[in-house]
Design an enzyme around this catalytic site. Structure first.
Site, mmCIF file in Angstrom:
data_model
loop_
_atom_site.group_PDB
_atom_site.id
_atom_site.type_symbol
_atom_site.label_atom_id
_atom_site.label_comp_id
_atom_site.label_asym_id
_atom_site.label_seq_id
_atom_site.Cartn_x
_atom_site.Cartn_y
_atom_site.Cartn_z
ATOM 1 N N GLU A 81 0.841 -1.193 0.000
ATOM 2 C CA GLU A 81 0.000 0.000 0.000
ATOM 3 C C GLU A 81 0.876 1.242 0.000
ATOM 4 O O GLU A 81 1.949 1.266 0.625
ATOM 5 C CB GLU A 81 -0.907 -0.008 1.237
ATOM 6 C CG GLU A 81 -1.962 1.076 1.273
ATOM 7 C CD GLU A 81 -2.982 0.839 2.391
ATOM 8 O OE1 GLU A 81 -3.359 -0.328 2.606
ATOM 9 O OE2 GLU A 81 -3.388 1.813 3.044
ATOM 10 N N ASP A 111 0.138 5.326 0.662
ATOM 11 C CA ASP A 111 -0.947 6.150 1.186
ATOM 12 C C ASP A 111 -0.676 7.645 1.113
ATOM 13 O O ASP A 111 0.411 8.106 1.486
ATOM 14 C CB ASP A 111 -1.186 5.835 2.670
ATOM 15 C CG ASP A 111 -1.783 4.463 2.896
ATOM 16 O OD1 ASP A 111 -2.462 3.961 1.997
ATOM 17 O OD2 ASP A 111 -1.568 3.908 3.989
ATOM 18 N N GLU A 151 -3.118 10.500 2.857
ATOM 19 C CA GLU A 151 -4.334 10.736 3.628
ATOM 20 C C GLU A 151 -4.297 12.163 4.173
ATOM 21 O O GLU A 151 -3.313 12.569 4.798
ATOM 22 C CB GLU A 151 -4.451 9.734 4.790
ATOM 23 C CG GLU A 151 -4.537 8.288 4.325
ATOM 24 C CD GLU A 151 -4.703 7.319 5.484
ATOM 25 O OE1 GLU A 151 -5.435 6.329 5.328
ATOM 26 O OE2 GLU A 151 -4.098 7.554 6.553
#
Length: 271
Positions: free
Chosen positions: A84, A86, A88
């Protein structure tokens, strides 16, 4: 594998994950808005998975008191040992800066967070957020400026995302148990519905399928620069300056989190 170079039309390239009534598709699929209230947020994902590529999107965050909300753009495979990458965006009380939270998971191992305050108001206009992912490194960019580099250190027997294809995800949801000042500031639902916007997805990547191993893919001269992309001296200087000015958390300095010693990659240059 084939190269995908897509302009990011929602109807062609994405599927709704959740919150159908909280997702609006505008401008013939070129603009998507997600809303959040007490009932639900919303999210969507790419139809295809990718192995290595450059992924750009323009985003505008919810304005005002957005404490507790999280607006995301990330890549992820599936399964317990997932990879993953990310981005955010953690909302905050009116007048406080947004926090851009970045993380990398490799073979299910995460806890590689770096956080930044942006040098502009991400609620006023659209800005471009980019992930470059190749076999050598992952580069996070904001409006073309690098803010983070995560290098492939498999030579030190450290995992790196390269053997699982990942889909693109975008979600808008409530996380007031942790998102704003560690969960101390809760979502003020009197400001709902909140709204976040996405446009101008550009995907230049190798097509894959969930769980497929990495391999080379056919490219054209104009579209393959990301495959070997790194930072030149000017880019490294820009990265260091941005990190010095705007980084507010680095897992490689968080000794209480790692009482047995900092992760091994922290001893090596991440540029």
């Amino acid at each position: 594998m084939a190269m995908a170079a897509l302009a990011g039309n929602f109807y062609q390239d994405f599927d709704i994950m959740f919150g159908n009534q909280h997702l609006n598709i505008l401008e013939e699929g070129k603009l998507v808005t997600l809303s959040l209230d007490k009932v639900s947020g919303a999210g969507f994902q790419s139809k295809n998975g990718y192995i290595f590529g450059r992924f750009d999107v323009q985003m505008k965050m919810p304005p005002g008191n957005s404490a507790g909300t999280v607006t995301t753009f990330y890549l992820s495979s599936s399964g317990p040992n997932h990879d993953e990458i990310d981005l955010e965006f953690l909302g905050n009380s009116t007048g406080e800066p947004y926090t851009l939270h970045t993380n990398v998971y490799a073979q299910g191992q995460g806890s590689k967070e770096q956080q930044f305050h942006l040098w502009f108001d991400p609620t006023k206009d659209f800005h471009t957020y980019t992930v470059v992912w190749n076999s050598k490194r992952i580069i996070f960019l904001v409006d073309g400026s690098p803010i983070r580099v995560f290098n492939n250190l498999e030579s030190l027997r450290l995992p790196f995302p390269k053997d699982q294809s990942m889909k693109i995800y975008a979600t808008f949801w409530n996380a007031d148990d942790w998102a704003t000042q560690g969960g101390r500031v809760k979502t003020d639902w009197s400001h709902a519905p909140f709204s976040a916007s996405y446009r101008n997805f550009n995907i230049n990547a190798c097509l894959g399928s969930q769980g497929s191993p990495s391999s080379s893919c056919s490219t054209s001269t104009n579209s393959s620069a990301w495959q070997n992309q790194g930072l030149n001296p000017a880019g490294r200087n820009r990265l260091r300056w941005l990190q010095r000015k705007f980084m507010v958390y680095d897992y490689c300095t968080d000794r209480p989190k790692f009482p047995k010693g900092l992760p091994r990659e922290c001893k090596h240059s991440r540029v």
